[in-house]
Design a protein around this motif. Structure first.
Motif, short mmCIF file in Angstrom:
data_model
loop_
_atom_site.label_atom_id
_atom_site.label_comp_id
_atom_site.label_asym_id
_atom_site.label_seq_id
_atom_site.Cartn_x
_atom_site.Cartn_y
_atom_site.Cartn_z
N GLU A 68 -13.49 0.03 7.83
CA GLU A 68 -13.18 1.17 8.72
C GLU A 68 -12.26 2.18 8.03
OE1 GLU A 68 -12.37 -1.99 9.23
OE2 GLU A 68 -10.31 -2.20 9.96
N PHE A 69 -11.67 1.81 6.90
CA PHE A 69 -10.84 2.74 6.12
C PHE A 69 -11.53 3.17 4.82
CE2 PHE A 69 -7.40 1.28 8.85
CZ PHE A 69 -6.56 2.39 8.93
N ALA A 70 -12.84 2.91 4.72
CA ALA A 70 -13.54 3.18 3.45
C ALA A 70 -13.33 4.62 2.98
CB ALA A 70 -15.02 2.87 3.60
N ASP A 71 -13.25 5.54 3.91
CA ASP A 71 -13.08 6.95 3.52
C ASP A 71 -11.62 7.36 3.44
OD1 ASP A 71 -15.82 7.20 3.48
OD2 ASP A 71 -15.91 7.73 5.62
N ASP A 72 -10.72 6.45 3.71
CA ASP A 72 -9.30 6.82 3.75
C ASP A 72 -8.42 5.69 3.20
OD1 ASP A 72 -6.88 8.05 4.31
OD2 ASP A 72 -6.93 7.53 6.45
N PRO A 73 -8.63 5.36 1.92
CA PRO A 73 -7.81 4.26 1.36
C PRO A 73 -6.32 4.56 1.41
CG PRO A 73 -9.19 5.30 -0.34
CD PRO A 73 -9.63 5.87 0.96
N ALA A 74 -5.95 5.83 1.25
CA ALA A 74 -4.51 6.18 1.30
C ALA A 74 -3.95 5.86 2.68
CB ALA A 74 -4.31 7.65 0.95
N GLY A 75 -4.77 6.13 3.71
CA GLY A 75 -4.34 5.82 5.08
C GLY A 75 -4.15 4.32 5.26
N TYR A 76 -5.01 3.53 4.59
CA TYR A 76 -4.87 2.07 4.71
C TYR A 76 -3.59 1.59 4.03
CZ TYR A 76 -5.62 -2.87 4.91
OH TYR A 76 -5.43 -4.22 5.17
N VAL A 77 -3.29 2.15 2.86
CA VAL A 77 -2.04 1.76 2.16
C VAL A 77 -0.83 2.13 3.03
CG1 VAL A 77 -0.60 2.17 0.12
CG2 VAL A 77 -3.07 1.87 -0.15
N GLU A 78 -0.93 3.25 3.70
CA GLU A 78 0.16 3.67 4.60
C GLU A 78 0.34 2.64 5.74
OE1 GLU A 78 0.50 7.73 6.87
OE2 GLU A 78 0.01 8.04 4.74
N LEU A 79 -0.79 2.18 6.26
CA LEU A 79 -0.73 1.18 7.33
C LEU A 79 -0.12 -0.14 6.80
CD1 LEU A 79 -1.60 0.48 10.29
CD2 LEU A 79 -3.73 -0.41 9.30
N VAL A 80 -0.58 -0.56 5.61
CA VAL A 80 -0.09 -1.83 5.04
C VAL A 80 1.42 -1.76 4.81
CG1 VAL A 80 -0.15 -3.31 2.98
CG2 VAL A 80 -2.28 -2.48 3.98
N THR A 81 1.89 -0.62 4.30
CA THR A 81 3.31 -0.50 3.96
C THR A 81 4.16 -0.14 5.18
OG1 THR A 81 2.95 1.81 3.35
CG2 THR A 81 2.86 0.20 1.58
N GLY A 82 3.49 0.15 6.30
CA GLY A 82 4.21 0.53 7.52
C GLY A 82 4.09 -0.54 8.60
N ALA A 83 3.26 -0.23 9.60
CA ALA A 83 3.19 -1.10 10.79
C ALA A 83 2.73 -2.53 10.45
CB ALA A 83 2.25 -0.48 11.82
N MET A 84 1.81 -2.64 9.49
CA MET A 84 1.29 -4.00 9.19
C MET A 84 2.37 -4.87 8.55
SD MET A 84 -2.19 -5.01 7.15
CE MET A 84 -3.29 -3.95 8.04
N LEU A 85 3.13 -4.26 7.66
CA LEU A 85 4.25 -4.98 7.02
C LEU A 85 5.29 -5.37 8.07
CD1 LEU A 85 5.91 -5.94 4.56
CD2 LEU A 85 6.64 -3.56 4.24
N THR A 86 5.59 -4.46 8.97
CA THR A 86 6.58 -4.76 10.02
C THR A 86 6.13 -5.96 10.85
OG1 THR A 86 7.12 -2.42 10.09
CG2 THR A 86 7.84 -3.74 11.97
N GLY A 87 4.84 -6.00 11.17
CA GLY A 87 4.31 -7.11 11.98
C GLY A 87 4.24 -8.41 11.20
#
Ligand code: NIG
Ligand code: FE
Length: 390
Positions: free
Chosen positions: A170-189
């Motif tokens: 679902e992030f195939a077109d937005d890898p930068a957005g996925y890295v942002e998620l990983v380093t943000g909300a996903m890391l927090t969780g």
């Protein structure tokens, strides 16, 4: 807590030069060992063994430190047997199969995932593993990564957040957005249930900049870095691991001389995963080059449904000896003390005074049988903190 005397050990591996024959394995023959409050309290000749509350007579068998499996991906459901069989008919491995396991894992309730981890950990324990690291990485959403890590935590304190396994479709077109998620909300969780942070630094997964961003964010959140590095081709993974101060660079299949120097200089453990090369029918890492350069080497299973669906450390030892030209002694050290170094643990992987009393009793007179009799279930009993667990 009662004390336990392990008596009549034919060959005891301590991984302590001071205790045994002066080798790295610290082998003591005709030995005994005493466990008190879950720790090793005495090691010596069997004739001098002190009395204890309980006695385990191993009748001349070999006793070894429990295996430390420092790299596994156990939180998933389903399997990829068809992918394996098509690989064995000539199709090359591609990390793309990870998405199939991600879809299955997202759809599985917690109890199904936990039961699968329990099954695989039980297999490991039956084969002599007493410490296991477990990664997430098949959830790849904020709630799925958090629950996969919470499940892993039920089984081990050595849990690793691998939100940066691949970019989900679902992030195939937005890898930068996925890295942002990983380093943000996903890391927090993920952080409350994770000790480590990992990234698959590889073409088709995450590049050096993305890997650095992920690992730096993880460090800032209190996690310690480790890296999937240089698995499928040469790349920047080892450089990143050394730069960030990772405990371990895992796979290390495609290295330059500079990578080897870098690993030694930075004191990063090279964790070799021969089950992955076996199961993807690819060339094994050059263990001799690493060992001769003085790099600390660990061996682990990489247990996962795609590239290495094994839970067996004895089998990895046999592969390391036969296919990677490690001596039996080097392979056994790497599967015990090496794994402990890759997890920065000094309480496991050895049987010296004060070590956690995690050990296996082999149905064999020598550790050499682990490689000499491949595929044979030689682990007769497994003990953790002096308690029999298998
Ligand atoms: O360590 N390299 C990335 N991850 C796994 C493979 C996972 C999979 O194929 O599902 C590995 O080999
Ligand atoms: Fe892996």
């Amino acid at each position: 807590m009662t004390s336990l005397l392990v008596a009549n050990i034919g060959e005891l591996v301590t991984n302590s030069r001071a205790l045994g024959d002066g080798s790295a394995l610290g082998v003591c023959r005709d030995a005994a060992l005493v466990v008190d409050s879950g720790r090793v309290s005495w090691v010596g000749p069997r004739a001098d063994a002190p009395a204890a509350d309980a006695r385990l007579d191993v009748a001349g068998a070999a006793v070894l430190p429990g295996f430390v499996d420092s790299h596994s991906h156990l939180v998933f459901t389903g399997d990829r047997a068809r992918e394996f069989s098509s690989r064995m008919s000539g199709r090359p491995y591609s990390a793309g199969g990870i998405q199939i396991t991600v879809a299955a894992t997202r759809n599985a309730p917690d109890d199904v995932l936990a039961a699968n981890v329990a099954r695989l950990v039980a297999e490991m324990v039956a084969q002599g593993t007493t410490t296991v690291e477990i990664k997430s990485g098949y959830g790849l959403t904020v709630p799925d990564e958090a629950r996969c890590l919470a499940i892993a935590r039920q089984f081990t304190p050595e849990t690793t957040f691998l939100g940066a396994h691949v970019v989900p479709s679902e992030f195939a077109d937005d890898p930068a957005g996925y890295v942002e998620l990983v380093t943000g909300a996903m890391l927090t969780g993920a952080a409350p249930s994770a000790k480590w942070i990992d990234v698959f630094c590889e073409e088709g997964a995450f590049d050096a900049d993305q890997a650095m961003a992920v690992l730096s964010a993880g460090k800032a959140a209190g996690l310690q870095p480790r890296v999937h590095a240089n698995q499928l081709r040469h790349g920047p993974g080892v450089t990143v691991a050394c730069e960030v101060g990772a405990a371990s660079a895992d796979h290390c299949t495609h290295l330059t001389d500079a990578d080897v120097d870098n690993l030694r200089g930075a004191g990063v453990v090279a964790t070799l995963l021969p089950g992955a090369e076996f199961s993807t029918r690819s060339a094994y890492p050059d263990a001799r080059r690493l060992l001769e350069a003085g790099v600390a080497v660990a061996l682990a299973t990489d247990c996962n449904p795609g590239s290495s669906y094994t839970t067996s450390m004895p089998w990895c030892i046999a592969l390391a000896v036969r296919e990677m030209h490690m001596s039996v002694e080097e392979a056994l050290w790497s599967a015990t003390a090496g794994g402990a170094a890759a997890l920065r643990r000094d309480d496991v992987g050895t049987l010296s005074i004060g070590s956690r009393a995690d050990f296996t009793v082999l149905a064999a007179p020598s550790y050499v049988h682990l490689a000499y009799r491949p595929g044979v279930p030689l682990v007769a009993e497994t003990y953790q903190r002096g308690q029999r667990i298998a």
